[in-house]
Design a protein around this motif. Sequence first.
Motif, PDB file in Angstrom:
ATOM      1  N   ALA A 105      -3.128   6.136 -24.506  1.00  0.00           N
ATOM      2  CA  ALA A 105      -3.843   7.327 -24.282  1.00  0.00           C
ATOM      3  C   ALA A 105      -4.954   7.175 -23.248  1.00  0.00           C
ATOM      4  CB  ALA A 105      -4.474   8.041 -25.722  1.00  0.00           C
ATOM      5  N   GLY A 106      -5.212   8.009 -22.279  1.00  0.00           N
ATOM      6  CA  GLY A 106      -6.259   8.043 -21.292  1.00  0.00           C
ATOM      7  C   GLY A 106      -6.462   9.367 -20.694  1.00  0.00           C
ATOM      8  N   SER A 107      -7.669   9.441 -20.114  1.00  0.00           N
ATOM      9  CA  SER A 107      -8.027  10.758 -19.521  1.00  0.00           C
ATOM     10  C   SER A 107      -8.390  10.588 -18.020  1.00  0.00           C
ATOM     11  CB  SER A 107      -9.276  11.320 -20.203  1.00  0.00           C
ATOM     12  OG  SER A 107      -9.898  12.500 -19.597  1.00  0.00           O
ATOM     13  N   GLY A 108      -7.405  11.212 -17.229  1.00  0.00           N
ATOM     14  CA  GLY A 108      -7.585  10.891 -15.746  1.00  0.00           C
ATOM     15  C   GLY A 108      -7.746   9.702 -15.222  1.00  0.00           C
ATOM     16  N   ALA A 109      -8.696   9.236 -14.527  1.00  0.00           N
ATOM     17  CA  ALA A 109      -8.644   7.661 -14.008  1.00  0.00           C
ATOM     18  C   ALA A 109      -9.330   6.868 -15.013  1.00  0.00           C
ATOM     19  CB  ALA A 109      -9.631   8.011 -12.748  1.00  0.00           C
ATOM     20  N   SER A 110      -9.556   7.233 -16.133  1.00  0.00           N
ATOM     21  CA  SER A 110     -10.335   6.256 -17.147  1.00  0.00           C
ATOM     22  C   SER A 110      -9.317   6.246 -18.407  1.00  0.00           C
ATOM     23  CB  SER A 110     -11.734   6.913 -17.445  1.00  0.00           C
ATOM     24  OG  SER A 110     -12.621   6.921 -16.404  1.00  0.00           O
ATOM     25  N   GLN A 142      -9.836   4.065 -22.306  1.00  0.00           N
ATOM     26  CA  GLN A 142     -10.664   3.477 -23.432  1.00  0.00           C
ATOM     27  C   GLN A 142      -9.692   2.500 -23.973  1.00  0.00           C
ATOM     28  OE1 GLN A 142     -13.725   2.904 -24.230  1.00  0.00           O
ATOM     29  NE2 GLN A 142     -14.651   4.572 -22.754  1.00  0.00           N
ATOM     30  N   VAL A 143      -9.860   0.918 -23.868  1.00  0.00           N
ATOM     31  CA  VAL A 143      -8.805   0.048 -24.417  1.00  0.00           C
ATOM     32  C   VAL A 143      -9.380  -0.699 -25.737  1.00  0.00           C
ATOM     33  CG1 VAL A 143      -7.778  -2.214 -23.992  1.00  0.00           C
ATOM     34  CG2 VAL A 143      -8.139  -0.725 -22.108  1.00  0.00           C
ATOM     35  N   ASP A 144      -8.663  -0.313 -26.934  1.00  0.00           N
ATOM     36  CA  ASP A 144      -9.040  -0.981 -28.170  1.00  0.00           C
ATOM     37  C   ASP A 144      -7.977  -1.909 -28.896  1.00  0.00           C
ATOM     38  OD1 ASP A 144      -7.072   0.897 -28.841  1.00  0.00           O
ATOM     39  OD2 ASP A 144      -8.306   1.963 -29.996  1.00  0.00           O
ATOM     40  N   ALA A 145      -6.872  -2.155 -28.069  1.00  0.00           N
ATOM     41  CA  ALA A 145      -5.868  -2.995 -28.421  1.00  0.00           C
ATOM     42  C   ALA A 145      -5.332  -4.180 -27.457  1.00  0.00           C
ATOM     43  CB  ALA A 145      -4.735  -2.352 -29.169  1.00  0.00           C
ATOM     44  N   PRO A 146      -5.088  -5.264 -27.897  1.00  0.00           N
ATOM     45  CA  PRO A 146      -4.545  -6.230 -26.929  1.00  0.00           C
ATOM     46  C   PRO A 146      -3.153  -6.051 -26.494  1.00  0.00           C
ATOM     47  CG  PRO A 146      -4.269  -7.203 -29.128  1.00  0.00           C
ATOM     48  CD  PRO A 146      -5.044  -5.826 -29.378  1.00  0.00           C
ATOM     49  N   GLY A 147      -2.796  -6.396 -25.337  1.00  0.00           N
ATOM     50  CA  GLY A 147      -1.462  -6.103 -24.616  1.00  0.00           C
ATOM     51  C   GLY A 147      -1.653  -5.841 -23.134  1.00  0.00           C
ATOM     52  N   VAL A 148      -0.619  -5.382 -22.515  1.00  0.00           N
ATOM     53  CA  VAL A 148      -0.390  -5.010 -21.142  1.00  0.00           C
ATOM     54  C   VAL A 148      -0.542  -3.713 -21.091  1.00  0.00           C
ATOM     55  CG1 VAL A 148       1.197  -4.891 -19.242  1.00  0.00           C
ATOM     56  CG2 VAL A 148       0.991  -7.236 -20.650  1.00  0.00           C
ATOM     57  N   ILE A 149      -1.563  -2.865 -20.366  1.00  0.00           N
ATOM     58  CA  ILE A 149      -1.611  -1.559 -20.108  1.00  0.00           C
ATOM     59  C   ILE A 149      -1.175  -1.190 -18.881  1.00  0.00           C
ATOM     60  CG2 ILE A 149      -3.298   0.326 -19.983  1.00  0.00           C
ATOM     61  CD1 ILE A 149      -2.959  -1.328 -22.853  1.00  0.00           C
ATOM     62  N   SER A 150      -0.549  -0.348 -18.485  1.00  0.00           N
ATOM     63  CA  SER A 150      -0.110   0.005 -17.285  1.00  0.00           C
ATOM     64  C   SER A 150      -0.325   1.527 -16.712  1.00  0.00           C
ATOM     65  CB  SER A 150       1.460   0.039 -17.172  1.00  0.00           C
ATOM     66  OG  SER A 150       2.205   0.957 -17.905  1.00  0.00           O
ATOM     67  N   LEU A 151      -0.412   1.630 -15.484  1.00  0.00           N
ATOM     68  CA  LEU A 151      -0.876   2.864 -15.033  1.00  0.00           C
ATOM     69  C   LEU A 151      -0.093   3.486 -14.045  1.00  0.00           C
ATOM     70  CD1 LEU A 151      -2.936   5.409 -14.487  1.00  0.00           C
ATOM     71  CD2 LEU A 151      -4.129   3.691 -12.824  1.00  0.00           C
ATOM     72  N   THR A 152       0.464   4.746 -13.764  1.00  0.00           N
ATOM     73  CA  THR A 152       1.407   5.311 -12.687  1.00  0.00           C
ATOM     74  C   THR A 152       0.522   6.364 -12.070  1.00  0.00           C
ATOM     75  OG1 THR A 152       3.436   4.639 -13.989  1.00  0.00           O
ATOM     76  CG2 THR A 152       3.500   6.239 -12.106  1.00  0.00           C
ATOM     77  N   THR A 153       0.201   6.104 -10.670  1.00  0.00           N
ATOM     78  CA  THR A 153      -0.449   7.190 -10.023  1.00  0.00           C
ATOM     79  C   THR A 153       0.296   7.914  -9.152  1.00  0.00           C
ATOM     80  OG1 THR A 153      -1.224   5.300  -8.400  1.00  0.00           O
ATOM     81  CG2 THR A 153      -2.618   5.818 -10.064  1.00  0.00           C
TER      82      THR A 153
END
Length: 231
Positions: free
Chosen positions: A83-88, A90-101
């Motif tokens: 769960a994210g909002s726009g370009a930001s 908040q990380v609250d759990a370990p792991g790999v976080i990916s972003l598709t732009t």
Amino acid sequence: DAWVSWSFEGNSVATGTDSWVASEAGTVLCEVSDGNCTASDAVEVEVLPAFDAQLPVSVSFCEGETAAVNAAPGASNYSWSVAGSGASVQVDAPGVISLTTTYLGCEATESFTAVEVPLPSVDLGPDFGVCEGEPVVLTANAPDADWVQWNGLQTGPSFTVYGPGTIGVEVSANGCTNSDEITVEFYPSPVFDLGPDQQHCFGQSVVLEAEGLPAGCEITWLPNNAQANPI
């Protein structure tokens, strides 16, 4: 008979096919002949740069807390794997976080690793009481701590308590802080008076009385052959 010829940057790359895939920037020329007449057309192929979200390689956050990660601005769309909002995000759990732009109609995917740092262990134990006049030494039991602070003032691995009250301790390690507190009660020592020194004749006895003790006190008389009357 009709034929088709493709060239890229002046070099022949294919013939006899209706299509050709361009994978890099340059000039593509297509020539078509129906046996009598020949026609040609050229097109400039431009490779758009992938959007660089400028994500960090990894982000650390303390257990029970969160970390904010901001991607570079400029993309038309941001899609996070969490769960994210726009370009930001908040990380609250370990792991790999990916972003598709999405940028100029092209998609690009980047990722970073979220690392959860455990809180340092600290436990002062349960509340307790001691007799008045007996100093109490509290220990944080945190050998790997970067720093230990007692009551927001004194630093060090231990703290000596001389009076009743609640003592708090903060322990920091690897950038994360944990805390605990304990209440220490000091019990007043019993006050009594055996009176003045006494003399008695050989073969006789003297009755001593501990005057001023509150009810419920336990009395031990020394030497052990003295007779005690409980209060």
